[in-house]
Design an enzyme around this catalytic site. Structure first.
Site, PDB file in Angstrom:
ATOM      1  N   ALA A 167       0.818  -1.225   0.000  1.00  0.00           N
ATOM      2  CA  ALA A 167       0.000   0.000   0.000  1.00  0.00           C
ATOM      3  C   ALA A 167       0.848   1.270   0.000  1.00  0.00           C
ATOM      4  O   ALA A 167       0.314   2.362  -0.135  1.00  0.00           O
ATOM      5  CB  ALA A 167      -0.918  -0.005   1.222  1.00  0.00           C
ATOM      6  N   ALA A 198       2.917   2.552  -2.139  1.00  0.00           N
ATOM      7  CA  ALA A 198       3.243   3.229  -3.405  1.00  0.00           C
ATOM      8  C   ALA A 198       2.327   2.723  -4.508  1.00  0.00           C
ATOM      9  O   ALA A 198       1.598   1.737  -4.338  1.00  0.00           O
ATOM     10  CB  ALA A 198       4.702   2.948  -3.776  1.00  0.00           C
ATOM     11  N   GLY A 199       2.390   3.434  -5.643  1.00  0.00           N
ATOM     12  CA  GLY A 199       1.803   2.943  -6.894  1.00  0.00           C
ATOM     13  C   GLY A 199       0.353   2.486  -6.797  1.00  0.00           C
ATOM     14  O   GLY A 199      -0.504   3.183  -6.231  1.00  0.00           O
ATOM     15  N   ARG A 258       6.576  -2.446   3.548  1.00  0.00           N
ATOM     16  CA  ARG A 258       7.784  -2.348   4.375  1.00  0.00           C
ATOM     17  C   ARG A 258       8.088  -0.919   4.793  1.00  0.00           C
ATOM     18  O   ARG A 258       8.647  -0.686   5.844  1.00  0.00           O
ATOM     19  CB  ARG A 258       8.981  -2.938   3.611  1.00  0.00           C
ATOM     20  N   ASN A 292      -1.548  -7.100  -3.694  1.00  0.00           N
ATOM     21  CA  ASN A 292      -0.924  -6.215  -4.690  1.00  0.00           C
ATOM     22  C   ASN A 292       0.598  -6.173  -4.579  1.00  0.00           C
ATOM     23  O   ASN A 292       1.289  -5.925  -5.571  1.00  0.00           O
ATOM     24  CB  ASN A 292      -1.515  -4.797  -4.506  1.00  0.00           C
ATOM     25  N   TYR A 351       9.884 -13.138 -13.725  1.00  0.00           N
ATOM     26  CA  TYR A 351       8.746 -12.258 -13.390  1.00  0.00           C
ATOM     27  C   TYR A 351       7.475 -12.827 -14.033  1.00  0.00           C
ATOM     28  O   TYR A 351       6.430 -12.933 -13.376  1.00  0.00           O
ATOM     29  CB  TYR A 351       9.006 -10.823 -13.853  1.00  0.00           C
ATOM     30  N   LYS A 398       3.940 -14.287 -12.320  1.00  0.00           N
ATOM     31  CA  LYS A 398       2.582 -13.789 -12.603  1.00  0.00           C
ATOM     32  C   LYS A 398       1.709 -14.877 -13.251  1.00  0.00           C
ATOM     33  O   LYS A 398       0.496 -14.883 -13.060  1.00  0.00           O
ATOM     34  CB  LYS A 398       2.649 -12.522 -13.462  1.00  0.00           C
ATOM     35  N   VAL A 432       1.506   0.188 -16.470  1.00  0.00           N
ATOM     36  CA  VAL A 432       0.981   1.181 -15.523  1.00  0.00           C
ATOM     37  C   VAL A 432       2.176   2.008 -15.057  1.00  0.00           C
ATOM     38  O   VAL A 432       3.179   1.438 -14.608  1.00  0.00           O
ATOM     39  CB  VAL A 432       0.345   0.499 -14.285  1.00  0.00           C
ATOM     40  N   PHE A 458       7.261   0.884 -10.565  1.00  0.00           N
ATOM     41  CA  PHE A 458       7.586  -0.495 -10.936  1.00  0.00           C
ATOM     42  C   PHE A 458       8.908  -0.598 -11.721  1.00  0.00           C
ATOM     43  O   PHE A 458       9.768  -1.421 -11.400  1.00  0.00           O
ATOM     44  CB  PHE A 458       6.431  -1.093 -11.763  1.00  0.00           C
TER      45      PHE A 458
HETATM   46  P1  NDP Z   1       5.409   0.021  -7.120  1.00  0.00           P
HETATM   47  O1  NDP Z   1       6.856  -0.297  -7.116  1.00  0.00           O
HETATM   48  O2  NDP Z   1       4.980   1.440  -7.302  1.00  0.00           O
HETATM   49  O3  NDP Z   1       4.737  -0.545  -5.777  1.00  0.00           O
HETATM   50  C1  NDP Z   1       5.024  -1.831  -5.301  1.00  0.00           C
HETATM   51  C2  NDP Z   1       4.462  -1.984  -3.899  1.00  0.00           C
HETATM   52  O4  NDP Z   1       4.737  -3.319  -3.449  1.00  0.00           O
HETATM   53  C3  NDP Z   1       5.109  -1.030  -2.919  1.00  0.00           C
HETATM   54  O5  NDP Z   1       4.116  -0.508  -2.068  1.00  0.00           O
HETATM   55  C4  NDP Z   1       6.061  -1.908  -2.127  1.00  0.00           C
HETATM   56  O6  NDP Z   1       6.142  -1.459  -0.792  1.00  0.00           O
HETATM   57  C5  NDP Z   1       5.304  -3.240  -2.164  1.00  0.00           C
HETATM   58  N1  NDP Z   1       6.183  -4.368  -1.902  1.00  0.00           N
HETATM   59  C6  NDP Z   1       7.205  -4.831  -2.664  1.00  0.00           C
HETATM   60  N2  NDP Z   1       7.815  -5.861  -2.050  1.00  0.00           N
HETATM   61  C7  NDP Z   1       7.149  -6.034  -0.865  1.00  0.00           C
HETATM   62  C8  NDP Z   1       7.327  -6.914   0.219  1.00  0.00           C
HETATM   63  N3  NDP Z   1       8.304  -7.849   0.225  1.00  0.00           N
HETATM   64  N4  NDP Z   1       6.484  -6.830   1.275  1.00  0.00           N
HETATM   65  C9  NDP Z   1       5.518  -5.911   1.287  1.00  0.00           C
HETATM   66  N5  NDP Z   1       5.287  -5.039   0.281  1.00  0.00           N
HETATM   67  C10 NDP Z   1       6.129  -5.105  -0.771  1.00  0.00           C
HETATM   68  O7  NDP Z   1       4.772  -0.902  -8.270  1.00  0.00           O
HETATM   69  P2  NDP Z   1       3.262  -1.105  -8.763  1.00  0.00           P
HETATM   70  O8  NDP Z   1       2.319  -0.312  -7.954  1.00  0.00           O
HETATM   71  O9  NDP Z   1       3.250  -0.925 -10.220  1.00  0.00           O
HETATM   72  O10 NDP Z   1       3.098  -2.659  -8.472  1.00  0.00           O
HETATM   73  C11 NDP Z   1       2.011  -3.201  -7.739  1.00  0.00           C
HETATM   74  C12 NDP Z   1       1.647  -4.551  -8.329  1.00  0.00           C
HETATM   75  O11 NDP Z   1       1.174  -4.373  -9.653  1.00  0.00           O
HETATM   76  C13 NDP Z   1       2.795  -5.560  -8.405  1.00  0.00           C
HETATM   77  O12 NDP Z   1       2.316  -6.827  -8.022  1.00  0.00           O
HETATM   78  C14 NDP Z   1       3.161  -5.545  -9.887  1.00  0.00           C
HETATM   79  O13 NDP Z   1       3.739  -6.757 -10.288  1.00  0.00           O
HETATM   80  C15 NDP Z   1       1.789  -5.323 -10.492  1.00  0.00           C
HETATM   81  N6  NDP Z   1       1.761  -4.826 -11.873  1.00  0.00           N
HETATM   82  C16 NDP Z   1       2.357  -3.629 -12.201  1.00  0.00           C
HETATM   83  C17 NDP Z   1       2.299  -3.171 -13.500  1.00  0.00           C
HETATM   84  C18 NDP Z   1       2.987  -1.931 -13.938  1.00  0.00           C
HETATM   85  O14 NDP Z   1       3.179  -1.741 -15.157  1.00  0.00           O
HETATM   86  N7  NDP Z   1       3.346  -1.024 -13.031  1.00  0.00           N
HETATM   87  C19 NDP Z   1       1.553  -3.909 -14.533  1.00  0.00           C
HETATM   88  C20 NDP Z   1       0.994  -5.155 -14.086  1.00  0.00           C
HETATM   89  C21 NDP Z   1       1.063  -5.556 -12.793  1.00  0.00           C
HETATM   90  P3  NDP Z   1       7.453  -1.392   0.121  1.00  0.00           P
HETATM   91  O15 NDP Z   1       8.637  -1.213  -0.802  1.00  0.00           O
HETATM   92  O16 NDP Z   1       7.206  -0.232   1.026  1.00  0.00           O
HETATM   93  O17 NDP Z   1       7.456  -2.696   0.857  1.00  0.00           O
HETATM   94  C1  8X3 Z   2       4.265  -5.276 -15.265  1.00  0.00           C
HETATM   95  C2  8X3 Z   2       4.006  -5.005 -16.698  1.00  0.00           C
HETATM   96  O1  8X3 Z   2       4.706  -5.612 -19.083  1.00  0.00           O
HETATM   97  O2  8X3 Z   2       6.457  -4.939 -17.523  1.00  0.00           O
HETATM   98  O3  8X3 Z   2       3.624  -6.456 -14.870  1.00  0.00           O
HETATM   99  O4  8X3 Z   2       5.432  -7.093 -17.350  1.00  0.00           O
HETATM  100  S1  8X3 Z   2       5.201  -5.710 -17.695  1.00  0.00           S
END
Ligand code: NDP
Ligand code: 8X3
Length: 257
Positions: free
Chosen positions: A14, A16-17, A38, A91, A157, A161, A190, A194
């Site tokens: 929660a 970020a992102g 974290r 997430n 990765y 997924k 998105v 990421f």
């Molecule tokens: P961000 O990097 O912006 O956010 C990732 C979040 O995951 C952060 O809040 C981070 O929090 C948390 N996180 C990572 N590792 C851990 C851990 N070990 N324990 C707890 N929390 C963790 O990326 P997104 O918002 O883009 O990613 C969110 C999800 O969406 C992911 O599952 C990603 O695979 C998926 N996704 C993203 C896409 C994209 O293009 N961005 C497309 C498709 C799917 P913290 O570091 O504080 O722990």
């Molecule tokens: C994140 C999107 O296309 O980089 O899941 O795998 S992609």
């Protein structure tokens, strides 16, 4: 639309992102939020935003979802006021690098598999029994188009997924006969942190991923999560794929100069 006010929603990742945007969207809809990640300071800032913008109650939990013991002792033992979880949004996740598998770094493989697959399992295992017992609940996983097609360097990765997709389908089967709903949202690009995380802080390389096209925003995904959660109880959106209009497949997109 079902009124979601008063529902207790757990969001992992929660800080970020997408996770942050999801928390704010559900807060705006009157939900109470359990926020796990974290980075404690990011969660504290989100708690303030939820309170000030939406008057939403929240409980922040500093948690690494890879730590099974910590997941069990926090999410598995929430304070009574928070323990009746209505919705879990799995997430938390990350990608690391885009190396060919034969050149890949096994530490990065562990990080992706431990977070994206095992973390999701630990969190689900901690919260799902309560949902089943209460005959009320919904699990929304954040998968990816990377769980539907592989692309160069995506190897581990993508495998993580694909596993999320398999687990969503498996849960749907295992929960048959209960009122618990299970969904996966599978986005294409998105624009969040990421890619900065994937490329270990290389902002320039990360920016190139989204250059010349309008990517989805975290808020677009939050809006979809809200819509899925607000369907009537007999309607389960099991799998939803969403891409930017300028993206056709994981590898094929249209960029304007
Ligand atoms: P961000 O990097 O912006 O956010 C990732 C979040 O995951 C952060 O809040 C981070 O929090 C948390 N996180 C990572 N590792 C851990 C851990 N070990 N324990 C707890 N929390 C963790 O990326 P997104 O918002 O883009 O990613 C969110 C999800 O969406 C992911 O599952 C990603 O695979 C998926 N996704 C993203 C896409 C994209 O293009 N961005 C497309 C498709 C799917 P913290 O570091 O504080 O722990
Ligand atoms: C994140 C999107 O296309 O980089 O899941 O795998 S992609």
């Amino acid at each position: 639309m079902t009124n979601l006010a008063g529902r207790t929603v757990v969001v992992t990742g929660a800080s970020a992102g997408i996770g942050r945007a999801v928390a704010l969207a559900f807060g705006a809809a009157g939900c109470r939020l359990v926020l796990a990640a974290r980075r404690r300071e990011k969660l504290a800032e989100l708690e303030r935003a939820l309170r000030e913008r939406h008057g939403a109650e929240s409980l922040a939990i500093e948690l690494d979802v890879r730590d099974r013991g910590a997941v069990e002792s926090t999410l598995g033992a929430l304070p009574p006021a928070w323990s009746e979880v209505d919705l879990l949004i799995n997430n938390a996740g990350l990608g690391r690098g885009l190396d060919k598998l034969q050149e890949g770094n096994p530490d990065e493989w562990d990080e992706m598999i431990d977070t994206n697959v095992k973390g999701l399992l630990y969190v689900t295992r901690a919260l799902l029994p309560g949902m089943v017992a209460r005959k009320r609940g919904h699990v929304i996983n954040i998968g990816s188009v990377a769980g539907r097609e592989v692309y160069p360097g995506g190897n581990v990765y993508c495998a993580s997924k694909f596993a999320v997709k398999a687990l969503t389908r498996a849960l749907k089967v295992d929960l048959l006969g209960t009122p618990i709903r299970v969904s996966t949202i599978d986005p294409g690009m998105v624009e969040t942190d990421f890619s900065v995380v994937r490329f270990r802080g290389d902002e320039e390389r990360a920016a190139k991923v989204y250059q010349g096209l309008k990517a989805l925003s975290a808020e677009d995904i939050a809006d979809i999560a809200l819509w899925i959660a607000a369907r009537p109880p007999h309607v389960d959106i099991t799998e939803l794929v969403v891409m930017p209009t300028a993206q056709a497949t994981a590898m094929l997109n249209h960029r304007e100069p």
